[in-house]
Motif scaffolding. Structure first.
Motif, short mmCIF file in Angstrom:
data_model
loop_
_atom_site.label_atom_id
_atom_site.label_comp_id
_atom_site.label_asym_id
_atom_site.label_seq_id
_atom_site.Cartn_x
_atom_site.Cartn_y
_atom_site.Cartn_z
N ALA A 140 0.54 -1.02 -0.30
CA ALA A 140 0.14 -0.27 0.31
C ALA A 140 0.88 1.59 -0.07
O ALA A 140 0.50 2.33 -0.80
CB ALA A 140 -1.05 -0.39 1.06
N ASP A 141 2.07 1.09 0.74
CA ASP A 141 3.21 2.52 0.68
C ASP A 141 3.52 2.27 -0.40
O ASP A 141 4.49 3.57 -0.85
CB ASP A 141 4.34 2.13 1.73
N ASN A 142 2.78 2.24 -1.32
CA ASN A 142 3.76 1.93 -2.67
C ASN A 142 2.61 1.80 -3.50
O ASN A 142 3.30 1.27 -4.88
CB ASN A 142 5.12 0.58 -2.83
N PHE A 143 1.95 2.31 -3.33
CA PHE A 143 0.02 1.65 -4.24
C PHE A 143 0.44 2.38 -5.99
O PHE A 143 0.95 3.59 -6.53
CB PHE A 143 -0.71 2.79 -4.58
N SER A 144 -0.15 1.46 -6.70
CA SER A 144 -0.63 1.90 -8.28
C SER A 144 -1.28 1.32 -8.51
O SER A 144 -1.89 0.19 -8.63
CB SER A 144 1.22 0.84 -8.79
N ASP A 166 4.13 -8.76 -3.49
CA ASP A 166 5.32 -8.06 -2.99
C ASP A 166 5.91 -8.42 -1.67
O ASP A 166 4.69 -8.58 -0.70
CB ASP A 166 4.75 -6.80 -3.32
N LEU A 167 7.34 -8.46 -1.49
CA LEU A 167 7.56 -9.25 -0.05
C LEU A 167 8.89 -8.43 0.10
O LEU A 167 9.55 -7.43 -1.81
CB LEU A 167 8.08 -10.34 -0.17
N ARG A 168 8.89 -8.24 1.22
CA ARG A 168 10.23 -6.94 1.62
C ARG A 168 11.69 -8.33 2.84
O ARG A 168 10.77 -8.62 3.46
CB ARG A 168 10.56 -5.97 2.34
N ALA A 169 11.49 -8.93 2.13
CA ALA A 169 12.28 -10.69 2.51
C ALA A 169 12.82 -10.02 3.99
O ALA A 169 13.39 -11.12 4.92
CB ALA A 169 13.06 -11.55 1.50
N ALA A 170 14.04 -9.19 4.07
CA ALA A 170 14.91 -9.22 4.95
C ALA A 170 14.05 -8.04 5.86
O ALA A 170 14.47 -8.46 7.07
CB ALA A 170 15.81 -7.80 4.25
N GLU A 171 13.05 -7.72 5.76
CA GLU A 171 11.79 -7.26 6.52
C GLU A 171 10.82 -8.21 7.17
O GLU A 171 10.52 -8.05 8.23
CB GLU A 171 11.08 -5.52 6.83
N ARG A 173 8.33 -9.29 5.46
CA ARG A 173 6.90 -8.40 5.20
C ARG A 173 6.53 -9.53 4.13
O ARG A 173 7.63 -9.10 3.02
CB ARG A 173 6.57 -7.22 4.97
N TYR A 174 4.94 -9.34 3.48
CA TYR A 174 5.06 -10.12 2.74
C TYR A 174 3.72 -9.69 2.40
O TYR A 174 2.70 -9.57 3.67
CB TYR A 174 4.38 -11.99 3.12
N LEU A 175 3.25 -8.99 1.63
CA LEU A 175 2.10 -8.58 1.38
C LEU A 175 0.81 -9.80 0.83
O LEU A 175 1.05 -10.65 0.42
CB LEU A 175 1.62 -8.03 -0.08
N THR A 176 -0.49 -9.99 1.77
CA THR A 176 -1.60 -11.46 1.81
C THR A 176 -2.35 -11.05 0.56
O THR A 176 -1.66 -10.11 -0.15
CB THR A 176 -1.81 -10.87 3.03
N ILE A 177 -2.21 -12.60 0.10
CA ILE A 177 -4.10 -12.44 0.07
C ILE A 177 -4.51 -11.76 -0.43
O ILE A 177 -5.79 -11.02 -1.44
CB ILE A 177 -4.39 -13.93 -0.81
N ASN A 178 -5.21 -11.29 0.45
CA ASN A 178 -6.41 -10.10 1.50
C ASN A 178 -6.11 -8.63 0.93
O ASN A 178 -6.47 -8.24 0.75
CB ASN A 178 -6.03 -10.70 3.02
N GLU A 179 -4.69 -8.21 1.72
CA GLU A 179 -4.59 -6.87 1.29
C GLU A 179 -4.12 -7.10 0.06
O GLU A 179 -4.83 -6.14 -0.70
CB GLU A 179 -3.11 -6.93 1.66
N ASN A 225 -11.23 -12.46 3.37
CA ASN A 225 -11.20 -12.78 4.76
C ASN A 225 -11.00 -14.51 4.58
O ASN A 225 -10.99 -14.61 5.78
CB ASN A 225 -13.02 -12.72 5.05
N TYR A 226 -10.32 -15.49 4.11
CA TYR A 226 -10.08 -16.23 3.68
C TYR A 226 -8.37 -16.43 4.88
O TYR A 226 -7.56 -15.98 4.10
CB TYR A 226 -9.67 -16.99 2.59
N ASP A 227 -8.26 -17.53 5.69
CA ASP A 227 -6.98 -17.51 6.15
C ASP A 227 -5.74 -18.95 5.48
O ASP A 227 -6.27 -19.48 5.45
CB ASP A 227 -7.01 -17.70 7.78
N PHE A 228 -4.83 -17.87 4.77
CA PHE A 228 -4.10 -18.91 4.02
C PHE A 228 -3.03 -19.30 4.91
O PHE A 228 -2.15 -20.13 3.65
CB PHE A 228 -3.71 -18.06 2.41
N GLY A 229 -2.40 -18.35 6.41
CA GLY A 229 -1.96 -19.23 6.64
C GLY A 229 -0.49 -18.22 6.27
O GLY A 229 -0.23 -17.12 6.03
N GLN A 230 1.03 -19.01 6.50
CA GLN A 230 2.16 -18.33 5.86
C GLN A 230 2.43 -18.47 5.01
O GLN A 230 1.93 -18.79 4.36
CB GLN A 230 3.17 -19.65 7.23
N PRO A 231 2.98 -16.87 4.78
CA PRO A 231 3.99 -17.35 2.95
C PRO A 231 4.70 -18.09 2.58
O PRO A 231 5.19 -18.58 3.49
CB PRO A 231 4.84 -15.63 3.24
#
Lengths: 264, 264
Positions: A140-144, A166-171, A173-179, A225-231
């Protein structure tokens, strides 16, 4: 004088090919990067035991600021292996290093690894030749609006869209399917073209290539709203579907029976 | 009660992943098909030695006429492994078998293999997210204008086209890059849209995933006579190219310096 790029494949230390393992065992120097993709179950001690070799981890800075000098120097002195998650060149990150090596007179070779691109297509049961352009949905902070536009363009041609998230592996952070879906719905609310609505069919995939991948196909209003668990996660927005593709989504991805009426 | 689809990857018996090899070693019954793709350097004796197991070859008729009854029966009795060239589901051939297994209450799993799709994209140095729809160029006796039209549609969007070239593995027949280009030029002669002309840049690839892949980028007038050696073959018709993509074609695929002016 040789630099061999070896793909690690997906998920863990056993996703590498037999050929890749052999190249690693016979190298004079071994490097690995883990920042372009997440390999949730990769164990370095297990991998070093399987190869009988020590592996040197390379950080993003080593490549970006130093232009991979350490790797190129090792390749000048003997056979260097560079281990990369997935397939070494599906992400374009390492193309520059390969060009630099060739320009320095170092022979380069590629031992392919399993790419998330083909694993996702393969798991989905959707037909490979019906995929259009692939797109990445940014945070979202890089919205397009680009992902929405690519999906619209593909749909117009009846084609499926593979959306990498999108992902920032070092941080970590993984964009979820829901997001990802919510970001697409935001563009829909503005543009109102009927590309991504509550009633649009979609397919979410988590941990493709792992031992417990989750695939779930449903209408967006449910999937959001589906829970996909871990990235790691990815998302497919289907275009026109053949009845065999719909059958596959019902059999492998728990799509509701209402998907039957989507067949063309 | 389990059926595991295992990808063999490309070219030879060492293209399988470590995970795939372990699944094979621990199976109660092992089947393999070799008709959906060519694996030029695959050695069955070497593979059986590496796994310590006997492998049963499956013919196209066994699956098409018998609906894979042998495999399903073995999977009902224990753990069956079905070995498939490339990635098990990139070709849609085996999706039906997987659906049938699930309907019969047999648990199915997938151990991915390297797919020709991602290997080609990866070798080319062209950017993955700039590929449009993929197409197969059929033999002359099955002539179709579709490949030309797909290339035209992708080019209009600035996108690259991966052209798979038809094969009949059982007859040892492979459409060559030269023949594929000639078929496309025939459509051009009729339609005259400037999609594939003597001056169009193109990229041919032979034996992706093998130890000696050949990549050659050039203008069609040159490529149409280039000797790529033994199959398998594939062809890429680039759309708009970034200068880094052009650099990659010059460094890895021997593209002539004139390619520089194609950068956008």
């Amino acid at each position: 004088m040789e630099l061999v790029f070896v793909g690690l494949g997906l998920n863990d230390d056993k996703g590498i090919t037999v050929k890749g393992l052999e190249e690693t065992r016979t190298a004079d120097a071994i490097f690995m990067e883990t920042y372009t993709s997440r390999m949730p179950d990769f164990s370095m001690p297990r991998f070093e035991q399987a190869t009988g070799r020590k592996v040197q981890l390379i950080k993003r800075q080593d490549l970006e600021e130093d232009n991979g000098k350490v790797i190129l120097q090792a390749a000048k002195a003997g056979k260097a292996v560079f281990l990369v998650p997935g397939d070494p060149f599906i992400a374009t990150t390492h193309v520059t290093l390969r060009i630099d090596a060739e320009k320095a007179g170092i022979k380069t070779r590629v031992v392919h690894g399993i790419s998330i691109m083909s694993a996702i297509v393969s798991l989905s049961g959707l037909h490979n030749y019906k995929f259009g352009k692939t797109v990445t949905v940014p945070f979202a902070d890089n919205f397009s609006e680009t992902p929405y536009n690519v999906i619209a363009q593909n749909k117009k041609l009846g084609l499926h869209t593979l959306c990498l998230l999108d992902l920032r592996a070092a941080e970590n952070r993984y964009l979820t399917i829901n997001e990802g879906l919510k970001l697409l719905l935001e563009v829909e609310a503005k543009k109102n073209l009927g590309i991504i609505t509550a009633a649009t069919p979609a397919l979410g995939l988590a941990r493709a290539g792992g031992d417990n991948p989750v695939l779930k196909a449903d209408f967006v209003e449910k999937l959001v709203n589906y829970d996909f668990g871990q990235p790691p996660f990815s998302l497919i927005i289907p275009g026109d579907m053949h009845f065999m593709e719909v059958d596959a989504l019902i059999a492998f991805a728990g799509a509701p029976a209402e998907f039957k009426r989507l067949s063309r």
